[in-house]
Enzyme design. Structure first.
Site, PDB file in Angstrom:
ATOM      1  N   LEU A  79       0.686  -1.101  -0.057  1.00  0.00           N
ATOM      2  CA  LEU A  79      -0.183  -0.111  -0.180  1.00  0.00           C
ATOM      3  C   LEU A  79       0.890   1.233   0.078  1.00  0.00           C
ATOM      4  O   LEU A  79       0.382   2.326  -0.672  1.00  0.00           O
ATOM      5  CB  LEU A  79      -0.995  -0.015   1.197  1.00  0.00           C
ATOM      6  CG  LEU A  79      -2.028  -0.922   1.081  1.00  0.00           C
ATOM      7  CD1 LEU A  79      -3.031  -0.476   2.189  1.00  0.00           C
ATOM      8  CD2 LEU A  79      -3.062  -0.834  -0.278  1.00  0.00           C
ATOM      9  N   TYR A  80       1.906   1.132   0.623  1.00  0.00           N
ATOM     10  CA  TYR A  80       2.982   2.268   0.428  1.00  0.00           C
ATOM     11  C   TYR A  80       3.230   2.441  -0.851  1.00  0.00           C
ATOM     12  O   TYR A  80       3.391   3.823  -1.228  1.00  0.00           O
ATOM     13  CB  TYR A  80       3.981   2.130   1.618  1.00  0.00           C
ATOM     14  CG  TYR A  80       4.982   3.190   1.469  1.00  0.00           C
ATOM     15  CD1 TYR A  80       4.677   4.246   2.240  1.00  0.00           C
ATOM     16  CD2 TYR A  80       6.311   3.354   0.961  1.00  0.00           C
ATOM     17  CE1 TYR A  80       5.478   5.515   2.670  1.00  0.00           C
ATOM     18  CE2 TYR A  80       7.053   4.470   1.227  1.00  0.00           C
ATOM     19  CZ  TYR A  80       6.704   5.573   2.125  1.00  0.00           C
ATOM     20  OH  TYR A  80       7.612   6.706   2.149  1.00  0.00           O
ATOM     21  N   GLU A  81       3.603   1.609  -1.444  1.00  0.00           N
ATOM     22  CA  GLU A  81       4.104   1.535  -3.112  1.00  0.00           C
ATOM     23  C   GLU A  81       3.078   2.172  -3.870  1.00  0.00           C
ATOM     24  O   GLU A  81       3.026   2.882  -4.602  1.00  0.00           O
ATOM     25  CB  GLU A  81       4.794   0.163  -3.548  1.00  0.00           C
ATOM     26  CG  GLU A  81       5.744  -0.318  -2.756  1.00  0.00           C
ATOM     27  CD  GLU A  81       6.207  -1.900  -2.762  1.00  0.00           C
ATOM     28  OE1 GLU A  81       5.341  -2.311  -4.046  1.00  0.00           O
ATOM     29  OE2 GLU A  81       6.625  -2.685  -2.133  1.00  0.00           O
ATOM     30  N   LYS A 107       2.119   5.745  -2.835  1.00  0.00           N
ATOM     31  CA  LYS A 107       3.440   6.887  -3.515  1.00  0.00           C
ATOM     32  C   LYS A 107       3.279   6.776  -4.999  1.00  0.00           C
ATOM     33  O   LYS A 107       3.830   7.984  -5.380  1.00  0.00           O
ATOM     34  CB  LYS A 107       4.738   6.355  -2.852  1.00  0.00           C
ATOM     35  CG  LYS A 107       4.969   6.779  -1.150  1.00  0.00           C
ATOM     36  CD  LYS A 107       4.788   8.239  -1.042  1.00  0.00           C
ATOM     37  CE  LYS A 107       5.097   8.556   0.339  1.00  0.00           C
ATOM     38  NZ  LYS A 107       5.203   9.906   0.428  1.00  0.00           N
TER      39      LYS A 107
END
Length: 248
Positions: free
Chosen positions: A154-156, A159
């Site tokens: 989810l961070y990837e 971002k």
């Protein structure tokens, strides 16, 4: 022009940000505090934007507290910062969240809102303050997760969305009086990543060093591939978006 001004300040022995007001989100985080320390040393007047109610105390090397204005805000309430942003010469969009291995609907919403959509809304709101009468800058902390794995899906995803929106809207928002800088950072130690390879203080120093050089794409990472792939990614996005989209 910004690079010429920086050279002039160095030649005269003046701090580069003397007389300039810098507003920074994520001010209570490791990088936020390190950037506030570096910006204070460069003469900036500081506005710390944070979601925390706790009074923020950051010290100089001699132990004196850094003078700053602390403003509380929440994701989704960006419009409430309009008056604050009107006073800022530079906005640093630095807040973020890392849900690590989560993939629940709640984690998806949180990641997209905090990392991508809130950042985009602040960019648009700050750009509305540009009336061409004075120079403004926005620095947006994306991540090398824009183009590489970060062991956090989810961070990837969030971002990458943040970076794509930044590339798309920069085509219309960037002007001679409104400078956009992308901060592409590798793993540094923080609450989001306690095992990061770099210290927040090192990253903050490198960010200011590269902005002194006049760079619009600021990269700080131990990964050499990022220095090759990130410029190619931003250039290809710029060309593609410019080709297949039109001004509003």
């Amino acid at each position: 022009m910004a690079q010429a001004e920086a050279i002039a300040h160095r030649c005269m022995g003046l701090p580069r940000f003397q007389g300039r007001t810098v507003a920074l989100t994520g001010a209570s985080g490791s990088l936020g505090q390190a950037l506030l320390q570096q910006l204070d040393a460069e003469g900036a007047q500081l506005i710390a934007l944070t979601s925390s109610d706790r009074p923020l105390r950051i010290e100089r090397a001699n132990g004196d507290p850094i003078p700053l204005e602390q403003v509380r805000w929440s994701v989704g309430q960006e419009q409430a910062l309009s008056d604050v942003l009107a006073r800022a010469d530079i906005l640093v969009i630095n807040h973020g969240v890392n849900c690590h291995g989560e993939r629940s609907p709640e984690a998806i919403v949180r990641s997209l809102e905090v990392n991508a959509l809130s950042s985009w809304r602040l960019l648009e709101l700050y750009a509305q303050q540009d009336d061409g009468t004075r120079k403004r800058e926005v620095w947006i902390n994306t991540s090398e997760a824009e183009i590489q794995a970060a062991v956090s899906p989810l961070y990837e995803i969030s971002k990458r969305l943040q970076g794509q929106l930044l590339s798309l809207r920069s085509l219309d928002l960037a002007t001679e009086t409104f400078r956009i800088r992308r901060l592409v950072l590798g793993p540094f130690r923080s609450a989001l990543n306690p095992i990061g390879l770099m210290s927040a203080q090192f990253v903050a120093r490198e960010i200011l060093r590269q902005t002194h050089w006049g760079l619009g794409l600021v990269i700080v990472t131990p990964n050499p591939l990022t220095y090759l792939l990130m410029p190619l990614a931003t250039l290809s996005r710029w060309a593609y978006f410019r080709l297949v989209s039109s001004r509003p």
